[in-house]
Design a protein around this motif. Sequence first.
Motif, PDB file in Angstrom:
ATOM      1  N   ILE A 104       0.834  -1.206   0.000  1.00 55.54           N
ATOM      2  CA  ILE A 104       0.000   0.000   0.000  1.00 55.54           C
ATOM      3  C   ILE A 104       0.871   1.259   0.000  1.00 55.54           C
ATOM      4  O   ILE A 104       0.541   2.254  -0.659  1.00 55.54           O
ATOM      5  N   LYS A 105       1.997   1.227   0.714  1.00 53.63           N
ATOM      6  CA  LYS A 105       2.870   2.395   0.806  1.00 53.63           C
ATOM      7  C   LYS A 105       3.400   2.840  -0.550  1.00 53.63           C
ATOM      8  O   LYS A 105       3.776   4.000  -0.732  1.00 53.63           O
ATOM      9  N   LYS A 106       3.430   1.925  -1.501  1.00 47.50           N
ATOM     10  CA  LYS A 106       3.912   2.280  -2.832  1.00 47.50           C
ATOM     11  C   LYS A 106       2.960   3.251  -3.534  1.00 47.50           C
ATOM     12  O   LYS A 106       3.374   3.964  -4.452  1.00 47.50           O
ATOM     13  N   TYR A 107       1.700   3.244  -3.092  1.00 48.16           N
ATOM     14  CA  TYR A 107       0.690   4.044  -3.784  1.00 48.16           C
ATOM     15  C   TYR A 107       0.164   5.219  -2.960  1.00 48.16           C
ATOM     16  O   TYR A 107      -0.294   6.207  -3.530  1.00 48.16           O
ATOM     17  N   MET A 108       0.215   5.119  -1.635  1.00 47.63           N
ATOM     18  CA  MET A 108      -0.310   6.209  -0.815  1.00 47.63           C
ATOM     19  C   MET A 108       0.182   6.094   0.619  1.00 47.63           C
ATOM     20  O   MET A 108       0.608   5.015   1.060  1.00 47.63           O
ATOM     21  N   ASP A 109       0.141   7.204   1.323  1.00 50.47           N
ATOM     22  CA  ASP A 109       0.449   7.234   2.746  1.00 50.47           C
ATOM     23  C   ASP A 109      -0.841   6.876   3.489  1.00 50.47           C
ATOM     24  O   ASP A 109      -1.792   7.648   3.494  1.00 50.47           O
ATOM     25  N   GLY A 110      -0.867   5.706   4.095  1.00 50.95           N
ATOM     26  CA  GLY A 110      -2.095   5.190   4.692  1.00 50.95           C
ATOM     27  C   GLY A 110      -2.722   6.098   5.727  1.00 50.95           C
ATOM     28  O   GLY A 110      -3.958   6.159   5.833  1.00 50.95           O
ATOM     29  N   LYS A 111      -1.916   6.819   6.485  1.00 46.57           N
ATOM     30  CA  LYS A 111      -2.468   7.651   7.559  1.00 46.57           C
ATOM     31  C   LYS A 111      -3.307   8.804   7.018  1.00 46.57           C
ATOM     32  O   LYS A 111      -4.142   9.367   7.726  1.00 46.57           O
ATOM     33  N   LEU A 112      -3.126   9.152   5.730  1.00 46.69           N
ATOM     34  CA  LEU A 112      -3.874  10.268   5.143  1.00 46.69           C
ATOM     35  C   LEU A 112      -5.277   9.864   4.682  1.00 46.69           C
ATOM     36  O   LEU A 112      -6.025  10.709   4.205  1.00 46.69           O
ATOM     37  N   SER A 113      -5.620   8.606   4.848  1.00 50.53           N
ATOM     38  CA  SER A 113      -6.949   8.157   4.414  1.00 50.53           C
ATOM     39  C   SER A 113      -8.035   8.528   5.418  1.00 50.53           C
ATOM     40  O   SER A 113      -9.220   8.421   5.111  1.00 50.53           O
ATOM     41  N   LEU A 114      -7.651   8.959   6.625  1.00 54.42           N
ATOM     42  CA  LEU A 114      -8.658   9.381   7.601  1.00 54.42           C
ATOM     43  C   LEU A 114      -8.108  10.496   8.494  1.00 54.42           C
ATOM     44  O   LEU A 114      -7.281  10.251   9.376  1.00 54.42           O
ATOM     45  N   ILE A 115      -8.543  11.719   8.238  1.00 51.02           N
ATOM     46  CA  ILE A 115      -8.217  12.888   9.050  1.00 51.02           C
ATOM     47  C   ILE A 115      -9.452  13.225   9.879  1.00 51.02           C
ATOM     48  O   ILE A 115     -10.553  13.364   9.337  1.00 51.02           O
ATOM     49  N   VAL A 116      -9.289  13.351  11.199  1.00 53.22           N
ATOM     50  CA  VAL A 116     -10.430  13.556  12.087  1.00 53.22           C
ATOM     51  C   VAL A 116     -10.338  14.924  12.755  1.00 53.22           C
ATOM     52  O   VAL A 116      -9.274  15.303  13.264  1.00 53.22           O
ATOM     53  N   TYR A 117     -11.445  15.657  12.744  1.00 48.06           N
ATOM     54  CA  TYR A 117     -11.478  16.937  13.446  1.00 48.06           C
ATOM     55  C   TYR A 117     -11.571  16.705  14.953  1.00 48.06           C
ATOM     56  O   TYR A 117     -12.295  15.822  15.419  1.00 48.06           O
ATOM     57  N   LYS A 118     -10.852  17.500  15.693  1.00 51.87           N
ATOM     58  CA  LYS A 118     -10.839  17.384  17.149  1.00 51.87           C
ATOM     59  C   LYS A 118     -12.181  17.819  17.730  1.00 51.87           C
ATOM     60  O   LYS A 118     -12.952  18.535  17.090  1.00 51.87           O
ATOM     61  N   HIS A 119     -12.422  17.408  18.971  1.00 49.96           N
ATOM     62  CA  HIS A 119     -13.699  17.687  19.621  1.00 49.96           C
ATOM     63  C   HIS A 119     -13.987  19.178  19.755  1.00 49.96           C
ATOM     64  O   HIS A 119     -15.125  19.614  19.674  1.00 49.96           O
ATOM     65  N   ASN A 120     -12.947  19.956  19.976  1.00 47.94           N
ATOM     66  CA  ASN A 120     -13.159  21.381  20.228  1.00 47.94           C
ATOM     67  C   ASN A 120     -13.267  22.220  18.952  1.00 47.94           C
ATOM     68  O   ASN A 120     -13.307  23.443  19.012  1.00 47.94           O
ATOM     69  N   THR A 121     -13.327  21.556  17.786  1.00 44.45           N
ATOM     70  CA  THR A 121     -13.429  22.277  16.519  1.00 44.45           C
ATOM     71  C   THR A 121     -14.895  22.513  16.174  1.00 44.45           C
ATOM     72  O   THR A 121     -15.687  21.571  16.118  1.00 44.45           O
ATOM     73  N   SER A 122     -15.260  23.751  15.952  1.00 43.26           N
ATOM     74  CA  SER A 122     -16.644  24.047  15.568  1.00 43.26           C
ATOM     75  C   SER A 122     -16.871  23.659  14.109  1.00 43.26           C
ATOM     76  O   SER A 122     -15.932  23.653  13.303  1.00 43.26           O
ATOM     77  N   LEU A 123     -18.109  23.357  13.787  1.00 46.70           N
ATOM     78  CA  LEU A 123     -18.432  22.948  12.420  1.00 46.70           C
ATOM     79  C   LEU A 123     -18.137  24.052  11.416  1.00 46.70           C
ATOM     80  O   LEU A 123     -17.746  23.789  10.276  1.00 46.70           O
ATOM     81  N   THR A 124     -18.297  25.287  11.824  1.00 43.58           N
ATOM     82  CA  THR A 124     -18.034  26.403  10.909  1.00 43.58           C
ATOM     83  C   THR A 124     -16.544  26.541  10.589  1.00 43.58           C
ATOM     84  O   THR A 124     -16.178  27.109   9.559  1.00 43.58           O
TER      85      THR A 124
END
Length: 359
Positions: A104-124
Amino acid sequence: MMAKLKPAYVVLGIIYVLLISGLTFQYMSSRKWLYTTNRMLYSLKINKNNSQFLRPASPASSKRNHNIWSSTPKARPSPTSSGDVFIDWSNINMTSVENMREKIKKYMDGKLSLIVYKHNTSLTDMKFDTNLTQLKKANSTEFLQHHDTCAIIGNSGILLNSGCGREIDAHDLVVRANSARILGFESDVGKKTSIMAFNRASAIQLKRRLGGKRMVLDSHQLKTFRTFKNTIMWYPLGAGGTGTAALKAVGMQLGFDNIRIGYSLSSPMRLSKTLWHLRLPSSGINMFSAMNYYCDKISLYGFFPFYEDTHGRPIQHHYYETVVYNYTHSHHKMPQEYVSLTQLNKDGVVRLVTDRCNY
């Protein structure tokens, strides 16, 4: 001497030939997939009694456990337990898992497949940036943590009356797709939802359903969302655009503190297309492509694109609804995906569960 044909007739003749050729190709392709599907199911039935099913091998249930895939035992992690539920990971080969990650590493950086917003981040403030430097500067996102055991839940009717709910909930991380119903099916699919993935169509549909008062009051989805506990609502098909905008709008409408929003910088769909040679991968195979980076041991449930199970019992397309689905004419080539998953099961990369989980 033959009369010279008019150009219009020549064009019509070419169109006619192309049309007939296209219809013939479509027919032969559908016959090929129908044949492949029938042969695969027949093979499952023939081999069912000659192998050991990948389920917890407790003394009380070992006699009725069957693995529809016969394979030579490999180097094993120990069984895991949660309460009185034991999961036998004896088919998992960590060398094979690591080899898949290197591929998989040959094609993409696996950790970039899921970025999560922190709890204290407002939707706006959720901008769904694609620039890593900007993301780091904003300090409003984080990567998904690594987990030992993960369950990825497909929505096949094979799960109905499977009794796999407790086994599914025993995993560290449980990933589901497209607002699949849970309430009323807990004994078969479990209660736990760590991540709910959405494709573009399901995200837009959810936004529309929550827009009407009647749907808000009667929606099974809404009731399911109220049971979430720190659940990530994930759009895995990239950043920005209609899909992530729809999830953001859903978050605003729900106003729950028990959900978080996640998206992908590197879409696992591109990876699935490359690894499995698929034109349009399904949500299930995309979830597996992404989670392989985050999980050491993966169980797959509800990945079974057939009209009947290995015992000859008819099964519906989705466990929670009776819809008609044609596997041979679908834009998703699920039988082809299934061939890839069975090979991964034999190689010890995943644990593919396709039978009942009785305790």
